[in-house]
Design a protein around this motif. Sequence first.
Motif, mmCIF file in Angstrom:
data_model
loop_
_atom_site.group_PDB
_atom_site.id
_atom_site.type_symbol
_atom_site.label_atom_id
_atom_site.label_comp_id
_atom_site.label_asym_id
_atom_site.label_seq_id
_atom_site.Cartn_x
_atom_site.Cartn_y
_atom_site.Cartn_z
ATOM 1 N N LEU A 135 68.909 62.607 71.666
ATOM 2 C CA LEU A 135 67.636 62.984 71.055
ATOM 3 C C LEU A 135 66.789 61.771 70.716
ATOM 4 O O LEU A 135 67.308 60.727 70.335
ATOM 5 C CB LEU A 135 67.892 63.771 69.760
ATOM 6 C CG LEU A 135 68.741 65.044 69.889
ATOM 7 C CD1 LEU A 135 69.085 65.585 68.519
ATOM 8 C CD2 LEU A 135 68.004 66.100 70.704
ATOM 9 N N ILE A 136 65.481 61.932 70.855
ATOM 10 C CA ILE A 136 64.524 60.930 70.393
ATOM 11 C C ILE A 136 63.512 61.656 69.516
ATOM 12 O O ILE A 136 62.835 62.581 69.970
ATOM 13 C CB ILE A 136 63.786 60.241 71.563
ATOM 14 C CG1 ILE A 136 64.784 59.557 72.496
ATOM 15 C CG2 ILE A 136 62.753 59.239 71.036
ATOM 16 C CD1 ILE A 136 64.158 59.067 73.799
ATOM 17 N N CYS A 137 63.440 61.249 68.259
ATOM 18 C CA CYS A 137 62.501 61.853 67.324
ATOM 19 C C CYS A 137 61.165 61.136 67.435
ATOM 20 O O CYS A 137 61.104 59.907 67.438
ATOM 21 C CB CYS A 137 63.058 61.750 65.898
ATOM 22 S SG CYS A 137 62.075 62.635 64.691
ATOM 23 N N GLY A 138 60.096 61.905 67.524
ATOM 24 C CA GLY A 138 58.763 61.329 67.654
ATOM 25 C C GLY A 138 57.994 61.371 66.353
ATOM 26 O O GLY A 138 58.575 61.343 65.264
ATOM 27 N N LYS A 139 56.682 61.532 66.479
ATOM 28 C CA LYS A 139 55.837 61.450 65.291
ATOM 29 C C LYS A 139 55.869 62.749 64.494
ATOM 30 O O LYS A 139 56.080 63.832 65.027
ATOM 31 C CB LYS A 139 54.402 61.099 65.683
ATOM 32 C CG LYS A 139 53.694 62.157 66.505
ATOM 33 C CD LYS A 139 52.271 61.745 66.814
ATOM 34 C CE LYS A 139 51.569 62.891 67.553
ATOM 35 N NZ LYS A 139 50.175 62.644 67.806
ATOM 36 N N GLN A 140 55.630 62.591 63.184
ATOM 37 C CA GLN A 140 55.570 63.737 62.293
ATOM 38 C C GLN A 140 54.203 64.393 62.423
ATOM 39 O O GLN A 140 53.200 63.718 62.656
ATOM 40 C CB GLN A 140 55.792 63.292 60.846
ATOM 41 C CG GLN A 140 55.998 64.442 59.882
ATOM 42 C CD GLN A 140 56.359 63.964 58.484
ATOM 43 O OE1 GLN A 140 55.991 62.875 58.087
ATOM 44 N NE2 GLN A 140 57.084 64.784 57.748
ATOM 45 N N SER A 141 54.176 65.722 62.306
ATOM 46 C CA SER A 141 52.911 66.443 62.411
ATOM 47 C C SER A 141 52.965 67.675 61.519
ATOM 48 O O SER A 141 54.014 68.045 61.004
ATOM 49 C CB SER A 141 52.641 66.838 63.862
ATOM 50 O OG SER A 141 53.703 67.645 64.338
#
Length: 196
Positions: A135-141
């Motif tokens: 997994l790669i976590c990206g930006k919060q939204s």
Amino acid sequence: MIDMLFDLDGGTLPAAYSIELWAALLRQVPRLAEEKSVGVLPFRATENKDGMLLTKRTKLVLRLPKTLADHTAARLTGSTVQLGTTPLSIGRSKPRVIQPYPTIHAQQVTGASDELQFMDDIRKQLSEMGIEAKLICGKQSAIKGGQQFTHGYSLVAHDLKPEDSLQLQYAGLGENRQYGCGIFIPYKVISGLTED
């Protein structure tokens, strides 16, 4: 599960369109509310200061059980839904089979606001589903609309086996599939690049 793609004709939508869009779709196809797995993929459109500009190539894409596909297409094709002051004309539809890709991503997966807690929860959900993935976590939204507010992170899942890729695309992760959350699509990787 299958993706149904609909041609669209509309102008500029508010950036926070997803809650209004779902309400408008339910007015046309009430049966969509009966199936928790139904999702509305986020629009691929250009954002500007006025909102989200729909181009001729922008499609409305619904992910839904095959048993609902014909009914939904019949109710939506040729209809016009109102999003605020913008009428959105829905044109022809065509089905798209969901394919297994080793790398898939979701624009937003709802969950804890703390990134470490979010990732722990996601790993637990995948483990319960029997899915192995990196997994790669990206930006919060966040999604805002009326009294509703949800937050989460973009997420890439890679090194997936074909059956795990399909299962994750069929089931999704987290809540609010109807607002575009937790829906995975193929992640286009640029290959052939070398690091110097």
